[in-house]
Design a protein around this motif. Structure first.
Motif, PDB file in Angstrom:
ATOM      1  N   UNK A  29       4.856  -6.524  -3.117  1.00 21.13           N
ATOM      2  CA  UNK A  29       4.123  -5.849  -3.786  1.00 21.13           C
ATOM      3  C   UNK A  29       2.674  -6.320  -4.124  1.00 21.13           C
ATOM      4  N   UNK A  30       1.660  -5.438  -3.828  1.00 24.17           N
ATOM      5  CA  UNK A  30       0.228  -5.802  -3.744  1.00 24.17           C
ATOM      6  C   UNK A  30      -0.291  -6.413  -2.449  1.00 24.17           C
ATOM      7  N   UNK A  31       0.563  -6.791  -1.541  1.00 20.91           N
ATOM      8  CA  UNK A  31       0.460  -7.280  -0.177  1.00 20.91           C
ATOM      9  C   UNK A  31       0.622  -6.418   1.269  1.00 20.91           C
ATOM     10  N   UNK A  32       0.626  -5.014   1.059  1.00 21.09           N
ATOM     11  CA  UNK A  32       0.529  -4.205   2.026  1.00 21.09           C
ATOM     12  C   UNK A  32       2.138  -4.307   2.770  1.00 21.09           C
ATOM     13  N   UNK A  33       2.305  -3.084   3.762  1.00 18.04           N
ATOM     14  CA  UNK A  33       3.576  -3.226   4.357  1.00 18.04           C
ATOM     15  C   UNK A  33       3.321  -3.442   5.893  1.00 18.04           C
ATOM     16  N   UNK A  34       4.456  -3.985   6.451  1.00 16.97           N
ATOM     17  CA  UNK A  34       4.163  -4.392   7.923  1.00 16.97           C
ATOM     18  C   UNK A  34       5.643  -3.711   8.648  1.00 16.97           C
TER      19      UNK A  34
END
Length: 254
Positions: free
Chosen positions: A128-133
């Motif tokens: 959460x809050x750190x983007x997706x990869x």
């Protein structure tokens, strides 16, 4: 070890187990109540995930498709929500489109998640809050576009006119058997949306909901409301996940 790192390691270990059963004629049973098949691979993966994850985070609750549910998880601050193999029918048929779906939730919302496809070596992850990869590369859902050029992952029954306020939107429909993989593909921008318009088990979509959101998309229930997890009865009211066309789809649905 951070929660996301824990989930990634657990998913890779699950993949090692599941690959050993893939195309090896695993034993298969039919669940009661028409809930579909389960294989010895599902059960083995579930046992390993439960042992490893609960050992690492004994204070987290546990909700899994392959573990008998109880109310103990409702009293915990964080919960694991697990589908050991999402797309079991695909697994049985020899398709590569099945996944391990693992999420951690807090206050009804996913905070860390992975979807791993062992036979494609695709690791989708988000915190959460750190983007997706995907395999450590950032991924992003698509921007708004005309509905008639959109491609939507959905079962055929979802395009029955009864679900739509007017004419069924002229999007192109396609399909993948794993709900988790459908959500990951939307997060990756390879498809514009996914729909499931029936009561949906939390373990199918909890991880994917966070990955879509962290990729800049929206994952809601079929009425456009928030998708909240760790409910006493672990289902939500369907799911619509999309990039820029999310509001168009929600408006068009009954």
């Amino acid at each position: 070890m951070r929660d996301l790192e824990l989930l990634i390691n657990a998913a890779r270990d699950a993949g090692d187990i599941a690959r050993g059963y893939f195309n090896a004629s695993p034993e298969v049973w039919e669940k009661s109540g028409g809930q579909g098949p389960v294989t010895e691979a599902d059960l083995h993966v579930n046992r390993q995930l439960e042992a490893d994850l609960q050992a690492a985070r004994p204070d987290y609750g546990w909700l899994s498709e392959e573990t008998e549910d109880g109310d103990a998880r409702l009293k915990t601050e964080r919960q694991f929500i697990i589908d050991p193999i999402d797309g079991t029918r695909a697994f049985i048929e020899g398709s590569k489109d099945w996944a391990h779906s693992i999420a951690i939730t807090e206050n009804g919302k996913p905070v860390a998640a992975v979807i791993y496809l062992p036979m494609r070596d695709l690791m989708y992850a988000a915190e959460i809050g750190k983007g997706a990869t995907c395999n450590n590369d950032p991924i992003f859902a698509t921007n708004d576009k005309p509905i008639d050029t959109a491609t939507v992952l959905s079962n055929k029954p979802n395009v029955d006119p009864k679900h739509w306020a007017g004419a069924v939107p002229p999007f192109k429909r396609t399909f993948r058997s794993s709900l988790a993989y459908r959500l990951a593909l939307v997060a990756q921008g390879r498809f514009d949306a996914m729909l499931t318009l029936r009561p949906t088990w939390e373990w199918d979509v909890a991880a994917g909901a966070l990955i879509v959101t962290e990729a800049g998309g929206i994952a809601s229930d079929q009425k456009g409301g928030p998708a909240l997890f760790n409910n006493p009865h672990p289902q939500i009211n369907g799911m619509v996940a999309a990039g820029g066309i999310h509001s168009t789809l929600i408006t068009a649905l009954v």
